[in-house]
Design an enzyme around this catalytic site. Structure first.
Site, PDB file in Angstrom:
ATOM      1  N   GLU A   1      68.029  29.700  29.264  1.00  0.00           N
ATOM      2  CA  GLU A   1      68.324  28.898  30.455  1.00  0.00           C
ATOM      3  C   GLU A   1      67.903  27.512  30.486  1.00  0.00           C
ATOM      4  O   GLU A   1      66.730  27.350  30.098  1.00  0.00           O
ATOM      5  CB  GLU A   1      68.215  29.756  31.891  1.00  0.00           C
ATOM      6  CG  GLU A   1      67.089  30.118  32.195  1.00  0.00           C
ATOM      7  CD  GLU A   1      66.862  31.098  33.199  1.00  0.00           C
ATOM      8  OE1 GLU A   1      67.436  32.369  32.918  1.00  0.00           O
ATOM      9  OE2 GLU A   1      66.828  30.800  34.397  1.00  0.00           O
TER      10      GLU A   1
ATOM     11  N   CYS B   1      64.831  21.164  33.527  1.00  0.00           N
ATOM     12  CA  CYS B   1      64.159  22.094  33.368  1.00  0.00           C
ATOM     13  C   CYS B   1      64.191  22.800  31.708  1.00  0.00           C
ATOM     14  O   CYS B   1      65.356  23.388  32.040  1.00  0.00           O
ATOM     15  CB  CYS B   1      63.753  23.115  34.515  1.00  0.00           C
ATOM     16  SG  CYS B   1      62.365  24.401  34.161  1.00  0.00           S
TER      17      CYS B   1
ATOM     18  N   CYS C   1      58.823  35.694  26.748  1.00  0.00           N
ATOM     19  CA  CYS C   1      57.608  35.242  26.839  1.00  0.00           C
ATOM     20  C   CYS C   1      56.492  36.321  26.637  1.00  0.00           C
ATOM     21  O   CYS C   1      56.740  37.239  27.255  1.00  0.00           O
ATOM     22  CB  CYS C   1      57.379  34.526  28.278  1.00  0.00           C
ATOM     23  SG  CYS C   1      55.869  33.730  28.398  1.00  0.00           S
TER      24      CYS C   1
ATOM     25  N   CYS D   1      53.061  37.479  32.720  1.00  0.00           N
ATOM     26  CA  CYS D   1      52.469  37.485  34.145  1.00  0.00           C
ATOM     27  C   CYS D   1      53.207  38.567  34.711  1.00  0.00           C
ATOM     28  O   CYS D   1      54.451  38.524  34.686  1.00  0.00           O
ATOM     29  CB  CYS D   1      52.673  36.080  34.441  1.00  0.00           C
ATOM     30  SG  CYS D   1      51.942  34.877  33.506  1.00  0.00           S
TER      31      CYS D   1
ATOM     32  N   CYS E   1      56.638  37.512  37.012  1.00  0.00           N
ATOM     33  CA  CYS E   1      57.643  36.447  36.261  1.00  0.00           C
ATOM     34  C   CYS E   1      58.688  37.364  35.642  1.00  0.00           C
ATOM     35  O   CYS E   1      58.566  38.176  35.094  1.00  0.00           O
ATOM     36  CB  CYS E   1      56.786  35.681  35.347  1.00  0.00           C
ATOM     37  SG  CYS E   1      58.035  34.698  34.423  1.00  0.00           S
TER      38      CYS E   1
ATOM     39  N   CYS F   1      62.353  30.653  37.310  1.00  0.00           N
ATOM     40  CA  CYS F   1      61.922  31.106  35.804  1.00  0.00           C
ATOM     41  C   CYS F   1      62.450  32.194  35.251  1.00  0.00           C
ATOM     42  O   CYS F   1      62.270  33.324  35.512  1.00  0.00           O
ATOM     43  CB  CYS F   1      60.490  31.212  35.976  1.00  0.00           C
ATOM     44  SG  CYS F   1      59.589  30.967  34.265  1.00  0.00           S
TER      45      CYS F   1
HETATM   46  N1  SAH Z   1      55.060  29.444  30.855  1.00  0.00           N
HETATM   47  C1  SAH Z   1      54.766  28.201  31.592  1.00  0.00           C
HETATM   48  C2  SAH Z   1      55.794  27.528  31.766  1.00  0.00           C
HETATM   49  C3  SAH Z   1      57.051  28.265  32.279  1.00  0.00           C
HETATM   50  S1  SAH Z   1      56.873  28.843  33.872  1.00  0.00           S
HETATM   51  C4  SAH Z   1      53.737  28.776  32.738  1.00  0.00           C
HETATM   52  O1  SAH Z   1      53.645  29.620  33.062  1.00  0.00           O
HETATM   53  O2  SAH Z   1      53.120  27.773  33.371  1.00  0.00           O
HETATM   54  C5  SAH Z   1      57.050  27.631  34.927  1.00  0.00           C
HETATM   55  C6  SAH Z   1      56.167  27.948  36.598  1.00  0.00           C
HETATM   56  O3  SAH Z   1      56.971  28.889  37.196  1.00  0.00           O
HETATM   57  C7  SAH Z   1      54.786  28.456  36.451  1.00  0.00           C
HETATM   58  O4  SAH Z   1      53.953  28.120  37.286  1.00  0.00           O
HETATM   59  C8  SAH Z   1      55.086  30.020  36.707  1.00  0.00           C
HETATM   60  O5  SAH Z   1      54.071  30.630  37.068  1.00  0.00           O
HETATM   61  C9  SAH Z   1      56.191  29.914  37.878  1.00  0.00           C
HETATM   62  N2  SAH Z   1      57.166  30.952  38.157  1.00  0.00           N
HETATM   63  C10 SAH Z   1      57.188  32.127  37.403  1.00  0.00           C
HETATM   64  N3  SAH Z   1      57.924  33.004  38.063  1.00  0.00           N
HETATM   65  C11 SAH Z   1      58.112  32.767  39.362  1.00  0.00           C
HETATM   66  C12 SAH Z   1      58.760  33.189  40.500  1.00  0.00           C
HETATM   67  N4  SAH Z   1      59.351  34.147  40.588  1.00  0.00           N
HETATM   68  N5  SAH Z   1      58.797  32.296  41.657  1.00  0.00           N
HETATM   69  C13 SAH Z   1      58.259  31.263  41.635  1.00  0.00           C
HETATM   70  N6  SAH Z   1      57.679  30.615  40.265  1.00  0.00           N
HETATM   71  C14 SAH Z   1      57.291  31.166  39.352  1.00  0.00           C
HETATM   72 FE1  SF4 Z   2      55.425  33.256  30.547  1.00  0.00          FE
HETATM   73 FE2  SF4 Z   2      56.450  33.622  33.017  1.00  0.00          FE
HETATM   74 FE3  SF4 Z   2      53.702  33.553  32.516  1.00  0.00          FE
HETATM   75 FE4  SF4 Z   2      55.082  31.324  32.330  1.00  0.00          FE
HETATM   76  S1  SF4 Z   2      54.982  32.536  34.251  1.00  0.00           S
HETATM   77  S2  SF4 Z   2      53.612  32.232  30.903  1.00  0.00           S
HETATM   78  S3  SF4 Z   2      57.000  31.768  31.483  1.00  0.00           S
HETATM   79  S4  SF4 Z   2      55.385  35.182  31.729  1.00  0.00           S
END
Ligand code: SAH
Ligand code: SF4
Length: 355
Positions: free
Chosen positions: A92, A105, A112, A116, A119, A341
């Protein structure tokens, strides 16, 4: 074998490739112009390029590899694209409208591996890296969407914050930055590009060494190891001390401000105590720090997390401010179209599994 997108080549790589294949150097400029200024969709449309060069390119590359599966337009002007890659995988891309310009974006990986706990992207393990052509093409698809609207609008900013960990796909990330930044092409300024990492410390050193003027964002989300490890497994490999050492190296070498992303998770990391710890952690580098507080976008599968109350977010923000830390709250874009994300993708995959 599937052919790769021509967008993956930097100008220099394209020039070398053409010369190696018996073509004149000036063809590279022509091709580049058709790709990025006139934005053709197939090589055959390059009118002033000779047949031989066109056939050679057609035999080895394609212009477009992404298929638009879904395009959702939100009330606030955000547009979310779901693309199908040549191998059937889904990714996406999001276009966001701000007063300073149009920002896209982009996704860097299919899934991934960082995993986390909050996420949507981490729900599906990485199946592969995107190549740089597939990353550039996301920008081109959005730019072509804007071209079709006929308002002469340009993508002016890029955030590498879609699905995936960009520093886990480093070479393709750098190639991508070089292509979109090129003066002869899209000319998107390095200072208008932001790369977000979950904190792969060893790659932060490498990134600093590139000398690029690209903005760095770090997903911190917690000010101490105990809490950070609980919500981000990656903190075991790169605990906060290691991360901050890499940050110091980056700051010394680039003198560029770092943004720390901090998702506000109700009753998890949103107490006054954590705000004070965060302020303490960043105190010595506060002139080169900015904290971005992100209201959490709930994810069905991660029901243990909720978004912090608005008043709690504001309070947290106040504590940071009072302690001399620059910060702001990112009130979201496109909330009505699953803009967080990986959310559209994971919904679509679930749907496909049911069918
Ligand atoms: N993997 C990289 C970049 C992609 S995520 C990273 O983690 O930095 C981009 C941002 O969106 C990150 O700060 C991530 O923690 C945040 N993010 C992920 N899931 C989210 C959610 N459900 N609500 C808000 N932000 C979220
Ligand atoms: Fe991967 Fe989501 Fe963690 Fe970013 S926030 S590193 S996309 S699992």
């Amino acid at each position: 074998m599937t052919k790769k997108s021509i967008y993956g080549l930097t100008f220099e790589q394209l020039t070398n490739w053409l010369i190696e294949n018996g073509q004149k150097r000036f063809r590279a400029e022509q091709v580049w112009d058709w790709l990025y200024k006139k934005r053709i969709r197939q090589f055959a449309d390059m009118k002033n390029v000779n047949k031989e060069t066109i056939s050679l390119l057609e035999e080895n590359f394609v212009v477009e590899t992404l298929d638009e599966e879904i395009k959702q337009v939100s009330k606030d002007g955000t547009v979310k694209f779901l693309f199908k890659l040549q191998d059937g995988n889904l990714i996406e891309t999001v276009l966001m409208r701000f007063n300073y310009g149009l920002s896209v974006c982009v996704t860097t990986q299919v899934g991934c591996n960082i995993g986390c706990t909050f996420c949507a992207s981490g729900l599906l393990r990485k199946s592969r890296d995107l190549d740089s052509g597939e990353i550039v093409e996301q920008i081109m698809k959005v730019q072509k969407h804007l071209d079709e609207q006929g308002k002469d609008e340009r993508v002016s900013h890029i955030v590498v914050m879609g699905i995936g960990e960009p520093f886990d796909n480093f070479t393709n990330l750098l190639n991508f930055i070089h292509v979109v930044n090129d003066e002869k092409g899209l000319k998107i300024g390095q200072r208008h590009i932001t790369v977000s990492t979950s904190g792969l410390a060893h790659k932060i050193y490498e990134f600093a060494d590139t000398g690029l003027q690209v903005n760095l964002a770090i997903s911190l989300h917690a000010p101490n190891n105990e809490l950070r490890t609980r919500i981000m497994k990656i903190n075991k490999a790169f605990p906060i001390e290691k991360l901050m050492k890499a940050v110091d190296y980056y700051l010394e070498n680039s003198n560029r401000r770092i943004t720390y992303e901090y998702i506000m998770l109700k009753d998890v990391n949103d107490h006054k105590e954590e705000a004070l710890q965060l302020a303490k952690l960043l105190r010595s580098k506060r002139h080169l720090s900015y904290v971005n507080l992100i209201p959490y976008n709930s994810v069905e599968e991660h029901g243990q997390y909720q978004r912090s109350e608005t008043s709690v977010i504001q309070e947290f923000h106040e504590v940071l401010k009072k302690n001399g830390i620059n910060s702001g709250v990112r009130w979201e874009n496109g909330a009505d179209i699953d803009a967080a994300c990986g959310q559209l993708r994971s919904k679509q995959i679930k749907k496909q599994k049911i069918v």
